[in-house]
Design an enzyme around this catalytic site. Structure first.
Site, PDB file in Angstrom:
ATOM      1  N   LYS A  72       0.771  -1.165  -0.018  1.00 55.75           N
ATOM      2  CA  LYS A  72      -0.095   0.026   0.088  1.00 55.75           C
ATOM      3  C   LYS A  72       0.730   1.252   0.060  1.00 55.75           C
ATOM      4  O   LYS A  72       1.864   1.285   0.587  1.00 55.75           O
ATOM      5  CB  LYS A  72      -0.882  -0.111   1.327  1.00 55.75           C
ATOM      6  CG  LYS A  72      -2.048   1.158   1.349  1.00 55.75           C
ATOM      7  CD  LYS A  72      -2.777   0.850   2.395  1.00 55.75           C
ATOM      8  CE  LYS A  72      -3.808   1.933   2.561  1.00 55.75           C
ATOM      9  NZ  LYS A  72      -4.930   1.582   3.890  1.00 55.75           N
ATOM     10  N   SER A 148      -9.459   1.786   2.757  1.00 58.54           N
ATOM     11  CA  SER A 148      -8.827   2.449   1.996  1.00 58.54           C
ATOM     12  C   SER A 148      -7.634   1.715   1.282  1.00 58.54           C
ATOM     13  O   SER A 148      -7.063   2.145   0.471  1.00 58.54           O
ATOM     14  CB  SER A 148      -8.239   3.503   2.816  1.00 58.54           C
ATOM     15  OG  SER A 148      -7.259   3.121   3.759  1.00 58.54           O
ATOM     16  N   SER A 172      -9.772  -0.861   6.971  1.00 55.16           N
ATOM     17  CA  SER A 172      -9.204  -0.605   5.512  1.00 55.16           C
ATOM     18  C   SER A 172      -8.611  -1.870   4.991  1.00 55.16           C
ATOM     19  O   SER A 172      -7.989  -1.837   3.801  1.00 55.16           O
ATOM     20  CB  SER A 172      -8.334   0.678   5.617  1.00 55.16           C
ATOM     21  OG  SER A 172      -9.076   1.669   5.522  1.00 55.16           O
TER      22      SER A 172
HETATM   23  N1  GLN Z   1     -13.227   4.083   6.467  1.00 53.42           N
HETATM   24  C1  GLN Z   1     -12.448   4.423   7.660  1.00 53.42           C
HETATM   25  C2  GLN Z   1     -12.139   5.867   7.551  1.00 53.42           C
HETATM   26  O1  GLN Z   1     -12.592   6.361   6.403  1.00 53.42           O
HETATM   27  C3  GLN Z   1     -11.358   3.543   7.841  1.00 53.42           C
HETATM   28  C4  GLN Z   1     -10.177   3.807   7.203  1.00 53.42           C
HETATM   29  C5  GLN Z   1      -9.156   2.968   7.631  1.00 53.42           C
HETATM   30  O2  GLN Z   1      -9.003   2.002   8.283  1.00 53.42           O
HETATM   31  N2  GLN Z   1      -7.686   3.429   7.180  1.00 53.42           N
HETATM   32  O3  GLN Z   1     -11.481   6.490   8.457  1.00 53.42           O
END
Ligand code: GLN
Length: 475
Positions: A72, A148, A172
């Site tokens: 990532k 994400s 994410s």
């Molecule tokens: N969807 C969550 C957010 O927008 C989690 C994102 C993540 O785990 N990086 O913060």
């Protein structure tokens, strides 16, 4: 057929038997990237020459010897870009060092090949918040891959990565794994070093693997877990051989089904998949226990105070001086910070910084931030008492399969609410995994993956991996 559709274990056998070389795998992955990246867009960048050089030098005696792993784009790998899906860091930063997870993968013989797309600074659940590129779900190109870590999940699902790392602050790793039909593991807080992971919300962030199989997830966790003097929140606890207990089955294992995870808002087709997985595990000897986790209803509100609060502080380093592209149109340094940040950050990141700054401001700190911390403690305690009664919790990952691209435009709350089943594990610091649980039919004759979530106590990765493996073998 791309070699990346095979498990690490299968590839390792062929490598050590001399049937294939590491170069073959890297070339096969590169070809899969080339043939999918226009349509799926999982990767932001890759350095094939570097990867081939590493492949030719690979030490096959190591546990991940010769295996390429995608990263990532918020995990530092020395000499590579690390954009975090942001224009702020695009062409502005080459990593001078390896994150501990990157270093450990290299020390295990892996080849770090390719940088995957993500929601900007990991804020989002769709990868639509990437400022750089659209990533599509390999199962239906009109749909999001989740996020994400959407690039990592889509790459593995498309056969364009053998495995990948992502980061999970509120789901994410698990949610894109669920949407793309791959395995995604969020380790317990402190299990894996965060050193070199670009911080979003430091008390929640964990790096985790996205893989084709549960065994591969166990293998990668073994490689990246363990104490790190560079991250004081990383625990000095021995790293078990997670693979050893994978096949021990679930006889006598108590699995909790929390009512709050099966209530209103859950797509009936998703519910059916999750409940039938629970029944299948029961048939293998697991004991199903009905549970209640009443604080679940406060998890979204709590998370969306704490995560932005921490983000607003963590992202102050992106100022056009220490990090990021500089826009210097103003009359002094304060103007320069402002113009740089205004140009560099996308809308969702700005929204989080404003929210976070607000909940930390002197007049509102107690009303929002302190209160959210108290609720977080209650959520932690609720999990602790649930784990007195059960060994693990079984739940969906997401209330619905992957939505269409663009469907939540202008309505960020829609995606925030869909994080309901994943963020509690981060708030409580416990481990959780998403493992494919079949598909549900969608409107255009396509079939969309559904992930089964198993949540375990702090440092009980062995338990959730073992249950996940049992399910994977019988599904
Ligand atoms: N969807 C969550 C957010 O927008 C989690 C994102 C993540 O785990 N990086 O913060």
């Amino acid at each position: 057929m791309s070699l990346a559709t095979q498990s690490i274990t299968a590839l390792r056998q062929q490598l050590t038997a001399g049937q294939i070389t590491s170069r073959d795998i890297v070339e096969s992955v590169a070809a899969a990237i080339d043939s999918t990246n226009d349509s799926i867009g999982a990767y932001l960048s890759r350095d094939l020459d570097r990867a081939l050089a590493a492949a030719d030098a690979a030490d096959l005696s190591l546990p991940l010897g010769g295996i390429p792993i995608a990263m990532k784009d918020n995990i530092n790998v020395q000499g590579e870009p690390c954009t975090c899906g942001s224009k702020f860091l695009q062409n502005a930063y080459l990593s001078p060092y390896d994150a501990t997870a990157s270093r450990k993968l290299k020390e295990s013989g892996a080849i770090l090949f390719g940088r995957t797309n993500m929601d900007e600074f990991a804020m989002g659940s769709s990868t639509e918040n990437s400022a750089l590129q659209v990533t599509r779900n390999p199962h239906d190109l009109d749909r999001i891959p989740g996020g994400s870590s959407g690039g990592s999940a889509a790459a593995v699902a498309a056969g364009a990565a053998v495995a990948a790392l992502g980061s999970d602050t509120g789901g994410s790793v698990r949610q894109p794994a669920s949407h793309c039909g791959v395995v995604g593991l969020k380790p317990s807080y402190g299990r894996v070093s965060r050193y070199g992971l670009v911080a979003f919300a430091s008390s929640l962030d964990q790096i985790g693997p996205l893989t084709n199989s549960v065994e591969d997830a166990a293998l990668l966790l073994e490689a990246i877990a363990g104490a790190d003097p560079r991250d004081s929140t990383c625990l000095d606890q021995p790293v078990p051989n997670y693979r050893e207990s994978l096949n021990k089955g679930v006889k006598g294992t108590r699995i909790g089904l929390p009512a709050e995870y099966f209530g209103e808002g859950l797509d009936p087709a998703v519910r059916e998949r999750i409940e039938s997985a629970a029944k299948a595990l029961e048939a293998q000897g697991a004991e199903l226990v009905e549970l209640s986790l009443p604080f679940t209803k406060h998890a979204v509100a709590t998370y969306y105070i704490i995560a932005p609060a921490e983000a607003s502080s963590n992202l102050s380093r992106f100022d056009g001086v220490r990090y990021g592209n500089r826009v210097d149109k103003g009359t002094g340094i304060v103007d320069m910070y402002g113009t740089s940040r205004a140009a560099g950050f996308g809308a969702e990141v700005k929204r989080r910084i404003i929210l976070g700054t607000y909940v930390l401001s002197s007049g509102y700190y107690d009303a929002y931030y302190t209160r959210a911390q108290k609720v977080r403690t209650l959520i932690q305690q609720e999990f602790q008492s649930a784990f007195q009664k059960v060994d693990a919790i079984l739940a969906p990952i997401s209330p619905a399969p992957a939505r269409k691209i663009g469907e939540a435009k202008g309505d960020p709350l829609k995606d925030y609410l869909a994080d309901i089943y994943t963020i509690s594990a981060n708030l409580a610091g416990v481990c959780a995994i998403s493992v494919p649980a079949g598909t549900v039919p969608s409107d255009n004759g396509k079939h969309l993956p559904v992930g089964l979530q198993l949540i375990g106590p702090h440092l009980a990765e062995e338990t959730i991996l073992r249950i996940a493996k049992t399910w994977e073998d019988i599904r």
